[in-house]
Design a protein around this motif. Structure first.
Motif, PDB file in Angstrom:
ATOM      1  N   ASN A  42       0.798  -1.235   0.000  1.00 28.05           N
ATOM      2  CA  ASN A  42       0.000   0.000   0.000  1.00 28.05           C
ATOM      3  C   ASN A  42       0.827   1.279   0.000  1.00 28.05           C
ATOM      4  OD1 ASN A  42      -2.519  -1.309  -0.116  1.00 28.05           O
ATOM      5  ND2 ASN A  42      -2.405  -1.704   2.071  1.00 28.05           N
ATOM      6  N   GLN A  43       2.130   1.167  -0.122  1.00 28.97           N
ATOM      7  CA  GLN A  43       2.985   2.356  -0.209  1.00 28.97           C
ATOM      8  C   GLN A  43       2.810   2.999  -1.580  1.00 28.97           C
ATOM      9  OE1 GLN A  43       7.124   1.603   0.638  1.00 28.97           O
ATOM     10  NE2 GLN A  43       7.787   3.392  -0.497  1.00 28.97           N
ATOM     11  N   GLU A  44       2.841   4.313  -1.628  1.00 25.49           N
ATOM     12  CA  GLU A  44       2.818   5.020  -2.904  1.00 25.49           C
ATOM     13  C   GLU A  44       4.247   5.195  -3.381  1.00 25.49           C
ATOM     14  OE1 GLU A  44       0.625   8.665  -2.555  1.00 25.49           O
ATOM     15  OE2 GLU A  44      -1.288   7.604  -2.671  1.00 25.49           O
ATOM     16  N   VAL A  45       4.480   4.871  -4.650  1.00 25.14           N
ATOM     17  CA  VAL A  45       5.800   5.046  -5.254  1.00 25.14           C
ATOM     18  C   VAL A  45       5.639   5.788  -6.571  1.00 25.14           C
ATOM     19  CG1 VAL A  45       6.837   3.009  -4.189  1.00 25.14           C
ATOM     20  CG2 VAL A  45       5.738   2.787  -6.400  1.00 25.14           C
ATOM     21  N   SER A  46       6.667   6.509  -6.951  1.00 23.55           N
ATOM     22  CA  SER A  46       6.678   7.260  -8.199  1.00 23.55           C
ATOM     23  C   SER A  46       7.450   6.456  -9.245  1.00 23.55           C
ATOM     24  CB  SER A  46       7.343   8.617  -7.971  1.00 23.55           C
ATOM     25  OG  SER A  46       7.397   9.336  -9.180  1.00 23.55           O
ATOM     26  N   ILE A  47       6.816   6.239 -10.388  1.00 22.18           N
ATOM     27  CA  ILE A  47       7.405   5.476 -11.496  1.00 22.18           C
ATOM     28  C   ILE A  47       7.622   6.418 -12.668  1.00 22.18           C
ATOM     29  CG2 ILE A  47       7.140   3.487 -13.033  1.00 22.18           C
ATOM     30  CD1 ILE A  47       6.978   2.686 -10.091  1.00 22.18           C
ATOM     31  N   LEU A  48       8.846   6.494 -13.162  1.00 25.24           N
ATOM     32  CA  LEU A  48       9.136   7.269 -14.366  1.00 25.24           C
ATOM     33  C   LEU A  48       8.862   6.369 -15.567  1.00 25.24           C
ATOM     34  CD1 LEU A  48      10.238   9.734 -15.874  1.00 25.24           C
ATOM     35  CD2 LEU A  48      12.527   8.796 -15.554  1.00 25.24           C
ATOM     36  N   ILE A  91       2.449  10.818 -28.572  1.00 23.33           N
ATOM     37  CA  ILE A  91       3.250  10.202 -27.524  1.00 23.33           C
ATOM     38  C   ILE A  91       4.620   9.888 -28.097  1.00 23.33           C
ATOM     39  CG2 ILE A  91       3.536   8.133 -26.103  1.00 23.33           C
ATOM     40  CD1 ILE A  91       0.521   8.048 -25.793  1.00 23.33           C
ATOM     41  N   LEU A  92       5.648  10.254 -27.375  1.00 26.07           N
ATOM     42  CA  LEU A  92       7.018   9.897 -27.717  1.00 26.07           C
ATOM     43  C   LEU A  92       7.429   8.800 -26.740  1.00 26.07           C
ATOM     44  CD1 LEU A  92       8.417  13.544 -27.900  1.00 26.07           C
ATOM     45  CD2 LEU A  92       7.508  12.168 -29.786  1.00 26.07           C
ATOM     46  N   SER A  93       8.042   7.758 -27.240  1.00 26.13           N
ATOM     47  CA  SER A  93       8.385   6.672 -26.333  1.00 26.13           C
ATOM     48  C   SER A  93       9.666   5.970 -26.745  1.00 26.13           C
ATOM     49  CB  SER A  93       7.245   5.653 -26.257  1.00 26.13           C
ATOM     50  OG  SER A  93       7.151   4.924 -27.447  1.00 26.13           O
ATOM     51  N   VAL A  94      10.120   5.122 -25.853  1.00 23.66           N
ATOM     52  CA  VAL A  94      11.292   4.281 -26.106  1.00 23.66           C
ATOM     53  C   VAL A  94      10.787   2.876 -26.403  1.00 23.66           C
ATOM     54  CG1 VAL A  94      13.378   3.309 -25.074  1.00 23.66           C
ATOM     55  CG2 VAL A  94      12.712   5.668 -24.567  1.00 23.66           C
ATOM     56  N   SER A  95      11.212   2.294 -27.496  1.00 23.57           N
ATOM     57  CA  SER A  95      10.897   0.904 -27.863  1.00 23.57           C
ATOM     58  C   SER A  95       9.405   0.594 -27.903  1.00 23.57           C
ATOM     59  CB  SER A  95      11.592  -0.069 -26.909  1.00 23.57           C
ATOM     60  OG  SER A  95      12.984   0.093 -26.979  1.00 23.57           O
ATOM     61  N   GLY A  96       8.567   1.569 -28.222  1.00 29.79           N
ATOM     62  CA  GLY A  96       7.139   1.327 -28.331  1.00 29.79           C
ATOM     63  C   GLY A  96       6.394   1.299 -27.013  1.00 29.79           C
ATOM     64  N   TYR A  97       7.038   1.718 -25.938  1.00 31.45           N
ATOM     65  CA  TYR A  97       6.400   1.721 -24.615  1.00 31.45           C
ATOM     66  C   TYR A  97       5.178   2.649 -24.625  1.00 31.45           C
ATOM     67  CZ  TYR A  97       5.753   2.291 -19.611  1.00 31.45           C
ATOM     68  OH  TYR A  97       5.215   2.311 -18.364  1.00 31.45           O
ATOM     69  N   PHE A 144       8.538  -4.724 -12.868  1.00 26.26           N
ATOM     70  CA  PHE A 144       9.888  -5.013 -12.406  1.00 26.26           C
ATOM     71  C   PHE A 144      10.603  -3.672 -12.383  1.00 26.26           C
ATOM     72  CE2 PHE A 144       8.205  -8.901 -13.993  1.00 26.26           C
ATOM     73  CZ  PHE A 144       8.739  -9.865 -13.166  1.00 26.26           C
ATOM     74  N   LEU A 145      10.945  -3.232 -11.188  1.00 25.95           N
ATOM     75  CA  LEU A 145      11.444  -1.871 -11.005  1.00 25.95           C
ATOM     76  C   LEU A 145      12.896  -1.843 -10.580  1.00 25.95           C
ATOM     77  CD1 LEU A 145       8.416  -0.499  -8.962  1.00 25.95           C
ATOM     78  CD2 LEU A 145       8.821  -0.280 -11.426  1.00 25.95           C
ATOM     79  N   SER A 205      12.394   8.211  -7.388  1.00 31.65           N
ATOM     80  CA  SER A 205      11.460   7.437  -8.209  1.00 31.65           C
ATOM     81  C   SER A 205      12.089   6.113  -8.634  1.00 31.65           C
ATOM     82  CB  SER A 205      11.035   8.242  -9.442  1.00 31.65           C
ATOM     83  OG  SER A 205      12.123   8.413 -10.328  1.00 31.65           O
ATOM     84  N   PHE A 206      11.308   5.322  -9.343  1.00 34.90           N
ATOM     85  CA  PHE A 206      11.758   4.048  -9.890  1.00 34.90           C
ATOM     86  C   PHE A 206      11.605   4.062 -11.400  1.00 34.90           C
ATOM     87  CE2 PHE A 206      10.700   3.017  -5.568  1.00 34.90           C
ATOM     88  CZ  PHE A 206      11.650   2.080  -5.199  1.00 34.90           C
ATOM     89  N   ASN A 207      12.442   3.297 -12.076  1.00 37.47           N
ATOM     90  CA  ASN A 207      12.328   3.052 -13.512  1.00 37.47           C
ATOM     91  C   ASN A 207      11.803   1.637 -13.710  1.00 37.47           C
ATOM     92  OD1 ASN A 207      13.621   5.530 -14.067  1.00 37.47           O
ATOM     93  ND2 ASN A 207      15.620   4.557 -14.009  1.00 37.47           N
ATOM     94  N   ILE A 208      11.154   1.407 -14.827  1.00 38.50           N
ATOM     95  CA  ILE A 208      10.734   0.058 -15.188  1.00 38.50           C
ATOM     96  C   ILE A 208      11.913  -0.619 -15.872  1.00 38.50           C
ATOM     97  CG2 ILE A 208       9.166  -1.286 -16.624  1.00 38.50           C
ATOM     98  CD1 ILE A 208       7.088   0.951 -16.125  1.00 38.50           C
ATOM     99  N   GLN A 209      12.303  -1.785 -15.362  1.00 39.33           N
ATOM    100  CA  GLN A 209      13.460  -2.488 -15.918  1.00 39.33           C
ATOM    101  C   GLN A 209      13.196  -2.901 -17.365  1.00 39.33           C
ATOM    102  OE1 GLN A 209      14.442  -5.841 -13.453  1.00 39.33           O
ATOM    103  NE2 GLN A 209      15.562  -4.579 -12.008  1.00 39.33           N
ATOM    104  N   GLY A 210      14.206  -2.789 -18.171  1.00 39.35           N
ATOM    105  CA  GLY A 210      14.124  -3.262 -19.555  1.00 39.35           C
ATOM    106  C   GLY A 210      13.070  -2.563 -20.390  1.00 39.35           C
TER     107      GLY A 210
END
Length: 146
Positions: free
Chosen positions: A40-46, A58-64, A76-77, A90-95
């Motif tokens: 239940n913790q709030e986290v910030s995801i880039l 939308i501009l994205s990397v690899s079709g994200y 997976f962060l 914050s966290f990034n999404i792996q891969g």
């Protein structure tokens, strides 16, 4: 997903909005990030996408594609190492595309989200992504909320 924080950048007369999602975690299955993460913790995801207002795209990397509101995802962060600016803590999404998977209990909705996402991938990424979602469903399907 509860909130979205957008950071506006102006560069070469283009307005680009970086996407940060503020998520409430339902469950942490494994944590080797070096940061304390609780249920239940709030986290910030880039998210690896941005919105270009001047070109309405939308501009994205690899079709994200950005996550949809009020949907469940298995992520997976990795910690974002930024020391200054809005990404601190914050966290990034792996891969990029290989670290975000739709994880809705409703199979039709899960497939819709996955199809939306993978239609922009190269075939090799799409096959790998679909294989991984099958393995995640098999291993973690019991974690889907009712």
């Amino acid at each position: 997903m509860e909130n979205q924080l957008s950071i506006e950048m102006r560069k070469d007369f283009r307005i680009i909005i970086l996407q940060f999602q503020i998520l409430r975690l339902n469950q942490s299955l494994k944590n080797n990030t070096g940061r304390k993460i609780e249920k239940n913790q709030e986290v910030s995801i880039l998210e690896t996408s941005a919105f270009d207002e001047n070109h309405d795209q939308i501009l994205s990397v690899s079709g994200y594609l950005p996550m949809e509101d009020n949907k469940q995802y298995m992520l997976f962060l990795e910690p974002n190492d930024s020391e200054k600016g809005p990404a601190v803590g914050s966290f990034n999404i792996q891969g990029v595309v290989m670290g975000k998977f739709a994880f809705e209990k409703d199979n039709n909705e899960r497939h819709r989200l996955e199809d939306r996402e993978t239609k922009h991938y190269e075939k090799v990424h799409s096959r790998a992504h679909k294989k991984m979602i099958g393995e995640l469903n098999e291993k973690y399907g019991d974690y889907l909320e009712d």
